[in-house]
Enzyme design. Structure first.
Site, PDB file in Angstrom:
ATOM      1  N   LYS A 175       0.857  -1.181   0.000  1.00  0.00           N
ATOM      2  CA  LYS A 175       0.000   0.000   0.000  1.00  0.00           C
ATOM      3  C   LYS A 175       0.897   1.236   0.000  1.00  0.00           C
ATOM      4  O   LYS A 175       1.443   1.621   1.034  1.00  0.00           O
ATOM      5  CB  LYS A 175      -0.918  -0.003   1.227  1.00  0.00           C
ATOM      6  CG  LYS A 175      -1.970   1.125   1.201  1.00  0.00           C
ATOM      7  CD  LYS A 175      -1.455   2.341   1.910  1.00  0.00           C
ATOM      8  CE  LYS A 175      -2.496   3.444   1.966  1.00  0.00           C
ATOM      9  NZ  LYS A 175      -2.155   4.603   1.112  1.00  0.00           N
ATOM     10  N   GLY A 228       6.120   5.999   8.342  1.00  0.00           N
ATOM     11  CA  GLY A 228       5.206   7.132   8.292  1.00  0.00           C
ATOM     12  C   GLY A 228       5.194   7.880   9.609  1.00  0.00           C
ATOM     13  O   GLY A 228       6.188   7.908  10.346  1.00  0.00           O
ATOM     14  N   GLU A 250       9.023   2.536  11.222  1.00  0.00           N
ATOM     15  CA  GLU A 250       9.966   3.647  11.087  1.00  0.00           C
ATOM     16  C   GLU A 250       9.141   4.919  11.054  1.00  0.00           C
ATOM     17  O   GLU A 250       8.305   5.105  10.167  1.00  0.00           O
ATOM     18  CB  GLU A 250      10.818   3.500   9.820  1.00  0.00           C
ATOM     19  CG  GLU A 250      11.847   2.390   9.897  1.00  0.00           C
ATOM     20  CD  GLU A 250      12.896   2.609  10.979  1.00  0.00           C
ATOM     21  OE1 GLU A 250      13.110   3.774  11.358  1.00  0.00           O
ATOM     22  OE2 GLU A 250      13.471   1.615  11.442  1.00  0.00           O
ATOM     23  N   CYS A 284      13.205  11.786   6.824  1.00  0.00           N
ATOM     24  CA  CYS A 284      13.142  11.527   8.260  1.00  0.00           C
ATOM     25  C   CYS A 284      14.523  11.629   8.901  1.00  0.00           C
ATOM     26  O   CYS A 284      14.635  11.805  10.110  1.00  0.00           O
ATOM     27  CB  CYS A 284      12.536  10.160   8.536  1.00  0.00           C
ATOM     28  SG  CYS A 284      13.331   8.795   7.679  1.00  0.00           S
ATOM     29  N   GLU A 383       8.869  17.643  14.979  1.00  0.00           N
ATOM     30  CA  GLU A 383       9.280  17.385  13.602  1.00  0.00           C
ATOM     31  C   GLU A 383       8.465  18.251  12.647  1.00  0.00           C
ATOM     32  O   GLU A 383       7.234  18.256  12.686  1.00  0.00           O
ATOM     33  CB  GLU A 383       9.079  15.907  13.256  1.00  0.00           C
ATOM     34  CG  GLU A 383       9.595  15.559  11.872  1.00  0.00           C
ATOM     35  CD  GLU A 383       9.517  14.082  11.555  1.00  0.00           C
ATOM     36  OE1 GLU A 383      10.440  13.564  10.898  1.00  0.00           O
ATOM     37  OE2 GLU A 383       8.534  13.430  11.975  1.00  0.00           O
TER      38      GLU A 383
END
Length: 481
Positions: A175, A228, A250, A284, A383
């Protein structure tokens, strides 16, 4: 839109029309529609899971040469088409063309690496403590795995999940991010011609709420690998653990880059620019906070401001562009919100802070740097996931290390120094899964483990031989004479 090409899901070896379609828009040029991509409904998701489950017994016990050959074929075609696929990636995600081609190359190399891993499967053969008994420790495929991938690396991250999953004998339901389905579809099309039996690999595009939830909750899915956001990842973990499915996450990062007094200033500035702003800061592993000791602080701020004047923001496919657009309107709004937050918190805007006008309509944001910021500010702790970074002054190395580790995240961390003592101490005491000395925090090789600590990651590492920890289960067999 009537003439726009449509791209279907891939289920059980067949291309299947979606219940609906969504447009894939170029963030560098909003009038450019790349295509309309299928949105799977629940019935199609379950059909993909069932196909993977049916294919698993034969595939998990198939010959290693066949697996190698199919994976190698995928890698070979990706590398042969790197410019074409890189152009697609730049169009849909906004990376500059050189960066996009680099990502495609990485994806091809990942498939090549795991093709080789098919031929390097190993275990242990040990004597038992009981005379006349021997022990075999082997690895077997986990089962059906659901792979949920993000928008910021639309071909590399699917590759580093799909390739090991297939190499170790698992069957896959992928996906991809709804925002950037083009590269995932192109990868699926290559896989569809590489010799894998029907059902071994399946692609279902569309809403995370529909597809992701169905994958996570299905008792027929043995494991979920997710990259994500933190919030979504934590909910996936809860759901998987509740039904004892394997899970690998992650998630976020707030990665520090320390600059010590003894650092080479030019090198420190260049690696900091690369860490924070290239790929539009949408990594990231990007550094979004620079922790700078007092002796070099003012020179570093001045040098960064000067270096940022030469960064060219523009269309991702245009020659000379250093930084492409932000991926979407929603992401642009988030970046602008944090720029406003930084100013309202009292940080000093050194560079950027606004939109950039280009020849085409797109989501172009100037790389933004704050100074005179504090560790407690939101821009230092949350973030942002865009080309926005801030500088915090500290007294010395000890204060820098403490501040670097003072975060809920622990993905990547860097230090710029000419001191072997400080470099070695930082490698040992940084609470991050990946440490960079005199290098950008972003950018890792495809054959070594990737992952973090604390709130950044959960479960075993991705990439390299360490990927087997997630995609296989260990079996201990005893053999009597």
């Amino acid at each position: 839109m009537a003439d726009t090409k449509r791209f279907d899901n891939y289920i059980n070896g067949e291309w299947v029309a979606g219940s609906d379609y969504s447009a894939n828009i170029n963030p560098s040029e909003l009038t450019d529609t790349i295509g309309e991509y299928a949105k799977a409904d629940l019935a199609q998701v379950h059909a993909a899971i069932d196909a993977a489950r049916a294919a698993f017994p034969a595939w998990s016990t198939s010959g290693i040469q066949a697996r190698h050959d199919s994976l190698d074929k995928v890698g070979t075609e990706i590398l042969a088409r790197r410019e074409e696929l890189g152009t697609l990636l730049a169009r849909e995600e906004g990376k500059t063309l050189p960066e996009a081609i680099g990502e495609v190359t990485r994806a091809g190399n990942i498939f090549k690496f795991f093709a080789g891993e098919c031929l390097r499967l190993s275990g242990d053969y040990l004597p038992s403590v009981r005379p006349g008994v021997n022990v075999e420790v082997t690895r077997e495929a986990l089962g059906v795995v659901g792979l949920i991938t993000p928008w910021n690396f639309p071909i590399a991250i699917p590759a580093w999940k799909i390739a090991p999953a297939l190499a170790y004998g698992n069957c896959v339901v992928l996906k991809p991010a709804d925002l950037v389905p083009g590269c995932a579809w192109a990868l699926a099309e290559i896989i569809s011609r590489a010799g894998f039996p029907a059902g071994v690999f399946n692609l279902v595009m569309g809403s995370g709420r529909v597809i992701g939830d169905a994958l996570v909750q299905s008792p027929k899915v043995d494991g979920i690998s997710f990259t994500g956001s933190v919030g979504v990842g934590r909910q996936i973990a809860v759901n998987c653990v509740s039904r004892q499915a394997k899970v690998q996450l992650e998630m976020g990062g707030k990665n520090p880059q320390i600059i010590l007094d003894d650092a080479d200033l030019k090198q420190a500035v260049e690696l900091s620019v690369q860490s924070a702003f290239y790929s539009t800061g949408q990594r990231c592993t990007a550094s979004s906070r620079f922790i700078v000791t007092a002796g070099i602080h003012d020179k570093f701020v001045e040098a960064m401001a000067e270096r940022m004047k030469s960064i060219k923001v523009g269309h991702a496919l245009k020659t000379g562009t250093d930084i492409g657009p932000v991926v979407s309107q929603a992401q642009l709004e988030q970046d602008m919100k944090y720029i406003d937050i930084g100013q309202s918190e009292g940080a000093r805007l050194v560079s950027g802070g606004g939109l950039v006008t280009c020849d085409t309509e797109g989501y172009f944001l100037a790389p933004t740097l704050f100074a005179d910021s504090e560790a407690a500010m939101r821009i230092s702790r949350e973030e942002i996931f865009g080309p926005v970074a801030n500088i915090v002054r500290v007294a010395d190395y000890d204060a820098a290390l403490a501040m670097a580790n003072d975060t809920e995240f622990g993905l990547s961390a860097g230090i710029a120094t000419t001191s072997l003592k400080h470099a070695n101490h930082f490698k040992r005491h940084s609470q991050a899964g990946m440490v960079m000395v005199n290098l950008p925090t972003a950018g890792v090789d495809y054959h070594v483990p990737f992952g973090g600590r604390k709130g950044s990651s959960y479960g075993s590492r991705e990439q390299g031989r360490y990927a087997q920890e997630f995609y296989t289960v260990v079996k201990t067999s005893y053999i009597g004479s």
